[in-house]
Design a protein around this motif. Structure first.
Motif, PDB file in Angstrom:
ATOM      1  N   VAL A   9       0.839  -1.209   0.000  1.00 18.33           N
ATOM      2  CA  VAL A   9       0.000   0.000   0.000  1.00 18.33           C
ATOM      3  C   VAL A   9       0.870   1.255   0.000  1.00 18.33           C
ATOM      4  N   VAL A  10       1.905   1.269   0.818  1.00 18.61           N
ATOM      5  CA  VAL A  10       2.816   2.419   0.863  1.00 18.61           C
ATOM      6  C   VAL A  10       3.482   2.620  -0.492  1.00 18.61           C
ATOM      7  N   PHE A  11       3.963   1.546  -1.073  1.00 19.50           N
ATOM      8  CA  PHE A  11       4.646   1.638  -2.357  1.00 19.50           C
ATOM      9  C   PHE A  11       3.695   2.105  -3.448  1.00 19.50           C
ATOM     10  N   TYR A  12       2.495   1.567  -3.452  1.00 17.72           N
ATOM     11  CA  TYR A  12       1.506   1.951  -4.464  1.00 17.72           C
ATOM     12  C   TYR A  12       1.111   3.421  -4.300  1.00 17.72           C
ATOM     13  N   GLY A  13       0.902   3.876  -3.062  1.00 20.96           N
ATOM     14  CA  GLY A  13       0.569   5.276  -2.843  1.00 20.96           C
ATOM     15  C   GLY A  13       1.673   6.214  -3.293  1.00 20.96           C
ATOM     16  N   ALA A  14       2.922   5.844  -3.027  1.00 20.29           N
ATOM     17  CA  ALA A  14       4.043   6.675  -3.469  1.00 20.29           C
ATOM     18  C   ALA A  14       4.115   6.738  -4.993  1.00 20.29           C
ATOM     19  N   LEU A  15       3.841   5.612  -5.665  1.00 20.61           N
ATOM     20  CA  LEU A  15       3.868   5.609  -7.130  1.00 20.61           C
ATOM     21  C   LEU A  15       2.747   6.476  -7.706  1.00 20.61           C
ATOM     22  N   ILE A  16       1.567   6.424  -7.093  1.00 20.39           N
ATOM     23  CA  ILE A  16       0.453   7.254  -7.560  1.00 20.39           C
ATOM     24  C   ILE A  16       0.850   8.722  -7.518  1.00 20.39           C
ATOM     25  N   MET A  17       1.438   9.161  -6.425  1.00 17.21           N
ATOM     26  CA  MET A  17       1.842  10.565  -6.296  1.00 17.21           C
ATOM     27  C   MET A  17       2.945  10.921  -7.293  1.00 17.21           C
ATOM     28  N   LEU A  18       3.886  10.000  -7.494  1.00 24.25           N
ATOM     29  CA  LEU A  18       4.956  10.260  -8.447  1.00 24.25           C
ATOM     30  C   LEU A  18       4.417  10.412  -9.859  1.00 24.25           C
ATOM     31  N   PHE A  19       3.534   9.513 -10.275  1.00 25.35           N
ATOM     32  CA  PHE A  19       3.007   9.581 -11.634  1.00 25.35           C
ATOM     33  C   PHE A  19       2.080  10.782 -11.817  1.00 25.35           C
ATOM     34  N   ASN A  20       1.351  11.177 -10.787  1.00 18.70           N
ATOM     35  CA  ASN A  20       0.538  12.390 -10.895  1.00 18.70           C
ATOM     36  C   ASN A  20       1.423  13.622 -11.074  1.00 18.70           C
ATOM     37  N   LEU A  21       2.569  13.640 -10.409  1.00 17.66           N
ATOM     38  CA  LEU A  21       3.513  14.742 -10.597  1.00 17.66           C
ATOM     39  C   LEU A  21       4.055  14.743 -12.026  1.00 17.66           C
ATOM     40  N   LEU A  22       4.395  13.564 -12.536  1.00 15.08           N
ATOM     41  CA  LEU A  22       4.886  13.479 -13.910  1.00 15.08           C
ATOM     42  C   LEU A  22       3.815  13.910 -14.910  1.00 15.08           C
ATOM     43  N   VAL A  23       2.549  13.622 -14.605  1.00 20.72           N
ATOM     44  CA  VAL A  23       1.458  14.057 -15.478  1.00 20.72           C
ATOM     45  C   VAL A  23       1.390  15.575 -15.530  1.00 20.72           C
ATOM     46  N   ASP A  24       1.522  16.233 -14.386  1.00 20.35           N
ATOM     47  CA  ASP A  24       1.489  17.699 -14.368  1.00 20.35           C
ATOM     48  C   ASP A  24       2.655  18.285 -15.162  1.00 20.35           C
ATOM     49  N   LEU A  25       3.830  17.687 -15.047  1.00 20.62           N
ATOM     50  CA  LEU A  25       4.976  18.166 -15.815  1.00 20.62           C
ATOM     51  C   LEU A  25       4.770  17.934 -17.319  1.00 20.62           C
ATOM     52  N   ALA A  26       4.161  16.799 -17.652  1.00 23.18           N
ATOM     53  CA  ALA A  26       3.885  16.529 -19.063  1.00 23.18           C
ATOM     54  C   ALA A  26       2.853  17.506 -19.616  1.00 23.18           C
ATOM     55  N   TYR A  27       1.907  17.917 -18.786  1.00 21.85           N
ATOM     56  CA  TYR A  27       0.912  18.903 -19.211  1.00 21.85           C
ATOM     57  C   TYR A  27       1.596  20.200 -19.633  1.00 21.85           C
ATOM     58  N   ALA A  28       2.561  20.640 -18.833  1.00 24.17           N
ATOM     59  CA  ALA A  28       3.255  21.895 -19.150  1.00 24.17           C
ATOM     60  C   ALA A  28       4.021  21.787 -20.460  1.00 24.17           C
ATOM     61  N   TYR A  29       4.488  20.590 -20.796  1.00 26.61           N
ATOM     62  CA  TYR A  29       5.199  20.410 -22.060  1.00 26.61           C
ATOM     63  C   TYR A  29       4.237  20.343 -23.246  1.00 26.61           C
ATOM     64  N   LEU A  30       3.109  19.652 -23.066  1.00 27.41           N
ATOM     65  CA  LEU A  30       2.183  19.447 -24.182  1.00 27.41           C
ATOM     66  C   LEU A  30       1.335  20.682 -24.488  1.00 27.41           C
ATOM     67  N   ASP A  31       0.990  21.452 -23.450  1.00 27.54           N
ATOM     68  CA  ASP A  31       0.105  22.600 -23.634  1.00 27.54           C
ATOM     69  C   ASP A  31       0.831  23.857 -23.213  1.00 27.54           C
ATOM     70  N   PRO A  32       1.186  24.765 -24.149  1.00 26.34           N
ATOM     71  CA  PRO A  32       1.887  25.999 -23.778  1.00 26.34           C
ATOM     72  C   PRO A  32       1.067  26.900 -22.865  1.00 26.34           C
ATOM     73  N   LYS A  33      -0.257  26.723 -22.845  1.00 27.63           N
ATOM     74  CA  LYS A  33      -1.093  27.574 -21.999  1.00 27.63           C
ATOM     75  C   LYS A  33      -0.970  27.181 -20.521  1.00 27.63           C
ATOM     76  N   VAL A  34      -0.485  25.982 -20.272  1.00 24.97           N
ATOM     77  CA  VAL A  34      -0.317  25.523 -18.894  1.00 24.97           C
ATOM     78  C   VAL A  34       1.045  25.968 -18.393  1.00 24.97           C
ATOM     79  N   ARG A  35       1.055  26.674 -17.289  1.00 24.99           N
ATOM     80  CA  ARG A  35       2.296  27.122 -16.689  1.00 24.99           C
ATOM     81  C   ARG A  35       2.342  26.681 -15.237  1.00 24.99           C
ATOM     82  N   LEU A  36       3.435  26.063 -14.853  1.00 25.51           N
ATOM     83  CA  LEU A  36       3.601  25.622 -13.481  1.00 25.51           C
ATOM     84  C   LEU A  36       3.977  26.806 -12.617  1.00 25.51           C
ATOM     85  N   GLN A  37       3.239  26.981 -11.534  1.00 28.21           N
ATOM     86  CA  GLN A  37       3.551  28.081 -10.626  1.00 28.21           C
ATOM     87  C   GLN A  37       4.833  27.802  -9.879  1.00 28.21           C
ATOM     88  N   SER A  38       5.710  28.784  -9.843  1.00 29.30           N
ATOM     89  CA  SER A  38       6.991  28.599  -9.168  1.00 29.30           C
ATOM     90  C   SER A  38       6.831  28.790  -7.674  1.00 29.30           C
TER      91      SER A  38
END
Length: 320
Positions: free
Chosen positions: A291-320
């Motif tokens: 469960v711990v490992f699966y939860g950590a992976l979920i959070m990691l992949f959600n973070l990677l999804v947000d980073l991929a969004y910023a690359y795919l859509d120029p309108k998306v900007r990550l707040q610093s």
């Protein structure tokens, strides 16, 4: 970018602690215990085992002891496999589950995207209806039905037919195990694991691509004389991938930590199979570790999804 990633990781820590806490008390609330065997242990032996694994302590002390070990990266020993730690079991199981899941995800993204794009550019045609019918079948038929059917068809009936006619069956898929016979053992589990993901990706890509094809910038690109292939690759592919990327975040974590059904049916020693065995045996530390490992992976992949969004859509900007 760095500050955004750091802030997301800091926010993930309390979330993960809540997940661990809920899982800890839910597992302990389940009836039975790790040493409740069919053959009752003598009271003195059971008392010694409880003392060794600190199960004789009050629940709150067990909780704080476990949380302290987790913060040090120690998921504890397995109650049912005393010669192995949970860290070792997850490490071994994830290596297999990662190979299985990554192969299935790559196939699903490539094939599902191609099917979705083909259906979108031929909207309301026979090809569109055929692709979406295939996708609906892939979604509605569960793995525990598809896996035995494919096994019976390819690994049993087709193999028997080849043997009956004196042909070489070395290249045919095999029904179980992992690693002994190479690629032939991976064909069926990868196919069963990838089929639902192909269907979901195809449906998401079709809907997203149809929407993008009707936007103003695509009309402008066509008016400039670009070919349909150039329009799709240069102007449609990135924005159309956004819903697919959103879906792939949790899907990758679920698939790469092992499919419980697929690993049980095909006898694959992955995390999913360990999780089932741990739940049946009331192996608290093994279940909590997964469960711990699966939860950590979920959070990691959600973070990677947000980073991929910023690359795919120029309108998306990550707040610093």
């Amino acid at each position: 970018m760095f500050r955004y990633v750091l802030r997301r990781l800091l926010v993930a820590i309390p979330t993960l602690l809540v997940i661990i806490s809920l899982a800890f008390f839910m597992v302990r609330a389940a009836p039975g215990g790790p040493f409740d065997l069919e053959r009752k242990l003598p009271p003195e032996i059971e008392a010694n085992l409880n003392r060794v694994y600190h199960l004789d302590e009050p629940l709150y002390q067990q909780y704080f002891r476990y949380m302290g070990n987790v913060l040090r990266g120690d998921l504890g020993p397995s109650f049912q496999y005393p010669d192995r730690t949970v860290n070792e079991m997850i490490s071994d199981g994830f290596a297999v589950s990662f190979q299985l899941g990554m192969t299935a995800i790559v196939i699903a993204v490539l094939l599902g995207s191609l099917l979705g794009i083909s259906a979108a550019i031929r909207q309301n045609s026979n090809a569109d209806y055929g692709i979406m019918s295939f996708a609906m079948i892939g979604i509605t038929i569960p793995n525990f039905v598809m896996a035995p059917l494919l096994t019976l068809l390819f690994a049993v009936d087709l193999r028997a037919w080849f043997l009956q006619h004196g042909w070489n069956d070395a290249w045919l898929p095999r029904a179980g195990g992992w690693g002994e016979y190479g690629l032939t053992q991976a064909i069926l589990p990868v196919t069963c694991l990838a089929l639902p993901q192909i269907a979901y990706v195809a449906r998401l890509m079709r809907g997203s691509m149809i929407e993008v094809l009707h936007t103003n910038h695509v009309r402008t690109a066509r008016a400039k004389g670009l070919t349909e292939w150039q329009v799709i690759v240069r102007h449609c592919l990135k924005p159309a991938l956004l819903p697919v990327v959103s879906y792939l975040g949790p899907a990758c974590a679920a698939v790469m930590t092992g499919s419980v059904v697929i690993e049980q049916i095909f006898g694959i020693p992955g995390i999913g199979r360990y999780f089932v065995q741990g739940a049946l045996n009331r192996d608290y530390t093994l279940v909590l570790g997964v469960v711990v490992f699966y939860g950590a992976l979920i959070m990691l992949f959600n973070l990677l999804v947000d980073l991929a969004y910023a690359y795919l859509d120029p309108k998306v900007r990550l707040q610093s």
